[in-house]
Scaffold this motif. Sequence first.
Motif, PDB file in Angstrom:
ATOM      1  N   LYS A  12      -7.751   7.986   1.360  1.00 48.37           N
ATOM      2  CA  LYS A  12      -6.859   6.996   1.968  1.00 48.37           C
ATOM      3  C   LYS A  12      -6.198   7.531   3.224  1.00 48.37           C
ATOM      4  N   ARG A  13      -5.726   8.786   3.189  1.00 46.90           N
ATOM      5  CA  ARG A  13      -4.962   9.355   4.312  1.00 46.90           C
ATOM      6  C   ARG A  13      -5.357  10.825   4.449  1.00 46.90           C
ATOM      7  N   GLU A  22      -7.234  -7.934  -0.211  1.00 48.34           N
ATOM      8  CA  GLU A  22      -6.477  -7.040   0.659  1.00 48.34           C
ATOM      9  C   GLU A  22      -6.043  -7.762   1.929  1.00 48.34           C
ATOM     10  N   GLU A  40      -8.828   2.786  -6.492  1.00 46.83           N
ATOM     11  CA  GLU A  40      -8.112   3.441  -7.581  1.00 46.83           C
ATOM     12  C   GLU A  40      -8.707   3.128  -8.953  1.00 46.83           C
ATOM     13  N   ASP A  96       2.177   8.255  -1.319  1.00 45.91           N
ATOM     14  CA  ASP A  96       0.962   7.622  -1.826  1.00 45.91           C
ATOM     15  C   ASP A  96       0.771   7.893  -3.314  1.00 45.91           C
ATOM     16  N   LEU A 135      -6.457   9.754  -2.923  1.00 45.05           N
ATOM     17  CA  LEU A 135      -5.393   9.824  -1.927  1.00 45.05           C
ATOM     18  C   LEU A 135      -5.863  10.493  -0.642  1.00 45.05           C
ATOM     19  N   ARG A 180      -1.436  -4.451   3.023  1.00 44.33           N
ATOM     20  CA  ARG A 180      -1.612  -3.188   3.750  1.00 44.33           C
ATOM     21  C   ARG A 180      -0.988  -3.208   5.140  1.00 44.33           C
ATOM     22  N   SER A 233       0.811  -1.224   0.000  1.00 49.27           N
ATOM     23  CA  SER A 233       0.000   0.000   0.000  1.00 49.27           C
ATOM     24  C   SER A 233       0.842   1.271   0.000  1.00 49.27           C
ATOM     25  N   GLU A 234       2.139   1.163   0.312  1.00 46.72           N
ATOM     26  CA  GLU A 234       3.028   2.329   0.269  1.00 46.72           C
ATOM     27  C   GLU A 234       4.381   1.940  -0.325  1.00 46.72           C
TER      28      GLU A 234
END
Length: 492
Positions: A343-344, A465, A478, A355, A340, A386, A302-303
Amino acid sequence: MTEFRAIEVRTPAGSVMGEARGGIVDFRGVRYGDRVRAGDRFSELAEPRTAQSEGAAFPQRPGALDALLGDALGELPRSDDAFVLRIQAPEGAEALPVLVFIPGGGFLSGAAHARWFEGSPLVTEGPLVLVTVNYRCGALGHLGPEGSLGEANRGLRDLKRALRWIGANIAAFGGDPGRITLAGDSAGAWYAQVLSVAPDMAGLFSRTALVSFPFEPPLDAQGYAVRRAAALDSAEPRGAGFAELGTEQLLDAQLAVARAFAGRGMALMPAADGVEISADIADLGARALDAHVDAFALITTSEEAAGFLRSVPDEAFPWPAVEGYLAARFENPTAAAEVLEAKRPDATPKERMIDAMTLFQFRSAALEIVAAASRAGKRSWLAELRLQSPLDHAYSPHCFILPFLFGNRERWHDAPMLEGIEATAFARTSAGLREWLLGFVRGGAPELGGLPLPAFDAAAPLSLEFDGEGARLEAPAEWGLEPRRAPRAGGA
């Protein structure tokens, strides 16, 4: 200490000796080729003249992500002649499915015999035959004395030679040459994707698993020329050509290129020479349509970009730079920004850039491939890890998948990214990821809870996931974002 027994396998080049321990036979240093011109580090390969040598790595400098992964690569002996495989198989194996894994390393490092790829859990649970592959990287794989674009693709040709050797010889080690899955991570995934569309590789493997596949257009003529010139300009003694440089001098020149191109694309990598690699290979959707394999399985973290940006100062990422990045790389940057933000929501500019880069270079690339495969009638699957590393600002970084996928945490004892992960979360995540991969290798479909997962459907997309608590199918947030995939000028 567990005792081992010697196991002998005959190949056309002679006997290969393996060590049987705990029900697994480990064959190290199995040679898949020898240089046509002995002593010439840039020579093309022919059939191996000897069957086995030490499990060495090609000459390389420390990897860019060693601060996350540890120093396993630094433990291996080095050799210009490391055209070798590592084969791990259950004792007494016969006609088992085969997983060929190409290690990554940013096209500058990597090795088949690193302890990271000790694969007892995969080999036993499969059961399967696991093959890890060396190939020339860095200056050895991508530069040369003549200056032709084809010199940039030496590592790719090494891998082709290895795959042909595997197809012809793996049965003697207990593998079924008709059931080979090709996999790779990072640069290894890049190579696996190229090999999956190479016509001369058709029939050598039937499906492909891509771990952290990066969108990286191959170098064009200008991009290759400027990198080659930078290496020559930095070489000592001044004026020496690549053929005259010693190994350490060549690695020094490679390091100079890496520093010169930091933040401007890959330092060294394959090039679009019109023979091994076409200029349109970066059109991921079109190439997925052309693939000679039946199925793809892709997984990202995820990152991903955290591995590369973690050490960069926060002030290097002002908000305008993040906005400019999205505007340059997505047809609808506003929609990308909204994904994005969801997400955060409280992201710093640096977190938002991590991201954004992950979305463009990894996640969107994976989505393009599975979507195109789905539309072409090929089966494909998408997954994401994740689970977060406890290491400060590491998140779920590039290469984080590997210890879980191989199920060998003890082989990553010096990896800072794993310190502090609770044993139960590691075991649960590792078991789920191994089931996902092994189902694909054994039966052509990743599995969850003992059942095959439905293939990716572009009309109703789902991604599996893994968050440390378990695994679940979700619609990818996405989906629908359209990246701009125009090759970077000069391959830079």
